[in-house]
Design an enzyme around this catalytic site. Structure first.
Site, mmCIF file in Angstrom:
data_model
loop_
_atom_site.group_PDB
_atom_site.id
_atom_site.type_symbol
_atom_site.label_atom_id
_atom_site.label_comp_id
_atom_site.label_asym_id
_atom_site.label_seq_id
_atom_site.Cartn_x
_atom_site.Cartn_y
_atom_site.Cartn_z
ATOM 1 N N GLY A 101 43.531 40.362 37.401
ATOM 2 C CA GLY A 101 42.087 40.932 36.379
ATOM 3 C C GLY A 101 43.217 41.325 35.915
ATOM 4 N N CYS A 102 41.828 42.175 34.466
ATOM 5 C CA CYS A 102 42.384 42.711 33.971
ATOM 6 C C CYS A 102 42.480 44.289 34.484
ATOM 7 C CB CYS A 102 40.776 42.380 32.892
ATOM 8 S SG CYS A 102 39.324 43.219 33.832
ATOM 9 N N TYR A 103 42.289 45.228 35.266
ATOM 10 C CA TYR A 103 42.388 46.048 35.589
ATOM 11 C C TYR A 103 43.128 45.891 36.763
ATOM 12 C CZ TYR A 103 37.202 47.512 35.137
ATOM 13 O OH TYR A 103 36.118 47.733 34.290
#
Lengths: 347, 347, 347, 347
Positions: free
Chosen positions: A158-160
């Site tokens: 994911g983005c984090y």
């Protein structure tokens, strides 16, 4: 399945792809990217709640005219690739069924990202397909490129984690991180389409606030992956703080990483470490000015600046949370595992 | 000057106030707050470049119908109070002239905030009125209330120090801070009205980016003030990192403070420290949920949450940068030094 | 009920007010305005779904510390005033019950705004309390001030009619409007707190779009009221188009009105008509520059510019949809009917 | 010049392009689109004030690594195409010089858009190259496709005329428009990069306001072009009002057009007129739901809905002001005049 005698590629047949869960933000963008991809064919898009609607009715900004169907994996005999954009826990059984059909799968959920099952179960509940974990590869191409090429089950980060790991990898791989604070700022689309009051315009505009500031479920994932990068025998990260904030931005992610290390690194040291590490990476740009979310919006790029700051090393990393933080990274992974040019359809 | 026999107050005469530099964001808001204040009278507003214009033409959202004049301090014989909203370095001579007339002065610039002249000169250039520094009080009422009451020259702190010091004061006063990262997020009005491309809408919207991430001039101010709070004999802050970011918000400021301390503080410890420290403060609210910028917009409030987070103490502080971070705090200081109710005109 | 021998006012007892439906945007703001009002006392706030919660938990930006209750009108014996912030159709029975207790009621819904029952029923469904309609006054003080003063049931108009009627009243009262287009731009809070995907941040940001562009239910209300303003014997408006648009703004409303008239009005004619009409109105400002939403945000003001434009008269009207378009106008009406100063608590 | 024996195209040589004035928003995007175009080569980019800087330093979101130069048209011997992104009046002499070198020119300014010199001079001042006007074609491909193909001087229309004319062309070509109001909403980038306070974030956010509501210089251009579309002998538009508004959006343009016509058109009539007119247009989408700015952001698309509304025909048209309203339309025009596929590099 694709005929091995006729390799997928610009001159061969296109790989046929299903996007399962194509009405969420990441799934819809993945469908759009497949739709325009020169070597992929969007065979089917599915939705659990909006079957019968065309995707470009729900998202007029995309040009996918296909109607959504209900997912029936057993009927996907002539589909070679599955992109699964389901919620955590709901994804695993779909992935298992697709793998059972011999499909290559890129899973956008967290279900196959963590090596450690107890950690997974602490944050997400029981795992229905633990036996598949061993074959899954963590799909961050800049870290695991060769493994992705060999894998048929890719856990798309994911983005984090994407932004954080790319920002910190050069230091982590040198075993230099002892203590790090990651202060993350995320656009609202990262919270998904289901929304609710917390992501309503009137709550978000002219506002910035932390959310889940302690015990966020991406913390153990980032920590596990950074520690895996450290050389044998080097110390592990001792002190690790990760706090996400919501900002009034649609698409975008900025991580500000504050690192303490015993090594006395100068700006010149940092410049050469980062430039050397990412010199050949098409989707990472090392900069000497502060990166902003707008600089990478709508791209598969990660922009990074590393600074010898006041009393600490400071590293900023910016990505588009829906692109490099999700859907376009899924295509990057697919390109690798299918033997296509890594940047095809996302450059 | 006010007749000491007839004290200023709801039943006495209003103190007459000049706002010098009333066309910038902070000066204009200060003028508006004085305009509506029951015990102050807005005697004059001045501008170096827009004399002749009415303030409510420039800011139709304010209702001050006075025309701006050019500042002539010598003519302000019957004005008791000066609020100076001039740029750094330009403020000091105006402040000196007003003090020479016997006026009470609240200065919104940095010119009288730092005790240490060499530090000032490193960041702002030469100081024209160093002899006035001794009499100046740092106008953070929650820290220096009694001194403010006695002073006639108040150096009003800016938004970063206000939010940071209020967020960290309970820990600093206990001598517990060894190492701190302050990741600050600021709305655009903090950059002033002069603007330019960096604060243009098209640059800021859908964007978040760090600016001046190393060597920011508010770092030494925050560090000096926090260290002053520590008890005799306690250790000083060893490692101090301060990084501001611009967010697509008009008015607002959020500081996320990451603290390491040898003391093993639990959440209960933090709760009782913070609640005790701020129980009697009308403009500080200690919360057990993450504060957002919107919660304090247009108010003199500071909202704080202190958390025993993952591997660190995390403290969030939110203010409105133009209000508590500048103009309404100036009124709070004025109320104190004039013997008025502290919250008059800003509650 | 209030003791008639001791009139409500700064020196008399405060009128006790219940806000029914205090968790929506308009109800919450109404509660906050009553809370700070010098001659009103917030006796109770109610919610159908969030009873037990304090209002300042739901809205940290407001300082009302009361807990929400479930509404029991029969228990409100010592409450003199009801502000009803219920959805259309749900409001009418509550209003009837309150009126039955002798309370003065300001209703924020559409239930008592339209004189014409069939029109009401076409847009909102059956009306449960038609017999109360006769006693209801349309609460636009600039139009119906004297009637409001005499009434105990005030139908508070919404944001579109408020801005449109104030912008057009001088022309309507002169019988000069033959044909008008109203192109309205509304902030998102006008859609209410319930939200949903259409008002989610990711849908609204960087977007402007029309909604319900034909057959909007505020069209007949505006038309009915404008025609009532025309002098006996003058022609009625023949052609009337009203189209609302959603803009990425939290609070704000701008109507752009395009008028055709047989009268050859010059700019001077317009200026004198508008200035004369609104000279004594404390909450209407006639301007000679284009009004913006920001100019009136958080105020009870309506800013208006009338222009002799290219081939048409153009009139712009700007209000804050939650304030003058709802909650602060409710207080303005209450002040009038209770004999208080019209601007008390909202200036 | 290109060798006519070797036609430009995917298999022939690329046409070499200079973008003059590449640091403004439209010029920079045009440079980026040329940079990624399969049949164009970005030979040079120029700037009057920022020569020496690389374009991707100024715009990190674009990937053009070329350094800006000062424009010397005489040195551009081997460049076949000029895209001129200069301010009005400054463009004409550059266009003339380029035409003198035999270059194909697309001019983004207003200098060659109006047929009528006196009208031009009323709004823009004296015209330095009136003799070139005859050869210039108005570059709205959906209206002037065949003329564009034959022309070497293309006056690229701006965002207001593009959206307005596309929205109204089916009605105008049928001679049905008697009276029209165009209420336009524009994103901030339409005001250009030079900015100033009016386009600063703090002025624009949470705001909507009209600007130049009377006598806007795009009014005569739109009127002239719409009247040219009307069939011989049909009536001209009698009443025409055009009012632009600024909205807190970066890129986007929505026109709401309110049309009166003697013809009694039903919704079915409108649907068939619009669908027939645009059935073969790749960059116009006729919809039966209200179009929003977000639906077309970052695309060369125009989305249109035509409605038989209350008392009027209502037509909405949405484009991206920097794309279809400027830079991508320039590429569409270039593709046509160079004999390339119309959508190359902008689909």
């Amino acid at each position: 399945m694709a005929d091995p005698a006729q390799p997928i590629g610009p001159d061969g047949p296109r790989a046929r792809v299903v996007v399962a869960g194509a009405t969420g933000y990441a799934g819809a963008l993945a469908a759009q990217l497949v739709w325009n991809h020169p070597s992929l064919e969007l065979a089917e898009i599915t939705s659990r709640t909006e079957a019968g609607t065309r995707l470009n009715e729900i998202y007029p900004r995309y040009d996918v005219p296909l109607a959504l169907k209900e997912l029936q994996v057993a009927d996907l005999e002539d589909v070679e690739v599955g992109i699964v954009a389901y919620p955590h826990a709901a994804a695993a059984p779909v992935v298992a069924e697709m793998r059972g059909m011999g499909m290559v799968v890129v899973d956008l959920s967290a279900d196959f990202r963590l090596d450690d099952i107890p950690t997974y179960e602490e944050y997400y509940g029981g795992h229905s397909e633990p036996e598949l974990l061993d074959g899954a590869v963590y799909g961050l191409p800049e870290i695991e490129r060769e493994a992705v090429k060999q894998s048929s089950l890719i856990a798309n980060p994911g983005c984090y984690p994407t932004a954080s790991i790319l920002a910190l990898a050069p230091l982590a791989e040198a075993g230099l991180i002892e203590d790090v604070v990651i202060d993350a700022k995320s656009g609202v689309s990262g919270a998904g389409r289901s929304g609710g009051e917390a992501t309503g315009f009137t709550h978000v505009t002219e506002n910035v606030f932390p959310y889940k500031p302690a015990g966020h479920r991406h913390r153990p994932e980032i920590l596990e992956k950074l520690n895996k990068l450290a050389p044998e025998g080097s110390k592990r990260i001792e002190t690790f703080t990760f706090v996400p904030h919501l900002v009034p931005v649609d698409q975008g992610e900025l991580v500000s990483c504050y690192v303490k290390t015993a090594a006395g690194l100068t700006q010149e040291d940092l410049d050469s470490m980062y430039e050397a590490r990412y010199a050949d990476e098409p989707f990472v740009t090392v900069r000497n000015s502060p990166p902003g979310m707008r600089d990478v919006r709508g791209t598969n790029q990660c922009h990074i600046q590393a600074l010898a700051g006041d009393d600490r090393i400071i590293v900023f990393g910016a990505i588009d949370n829906l692109w490099k933080g999700s859907a376009s990274q899924a295509i990057q992974n697919l390109n690798l595992t299918l033997g296509l040019d890594e940047g095809m359809g996302i450059s």
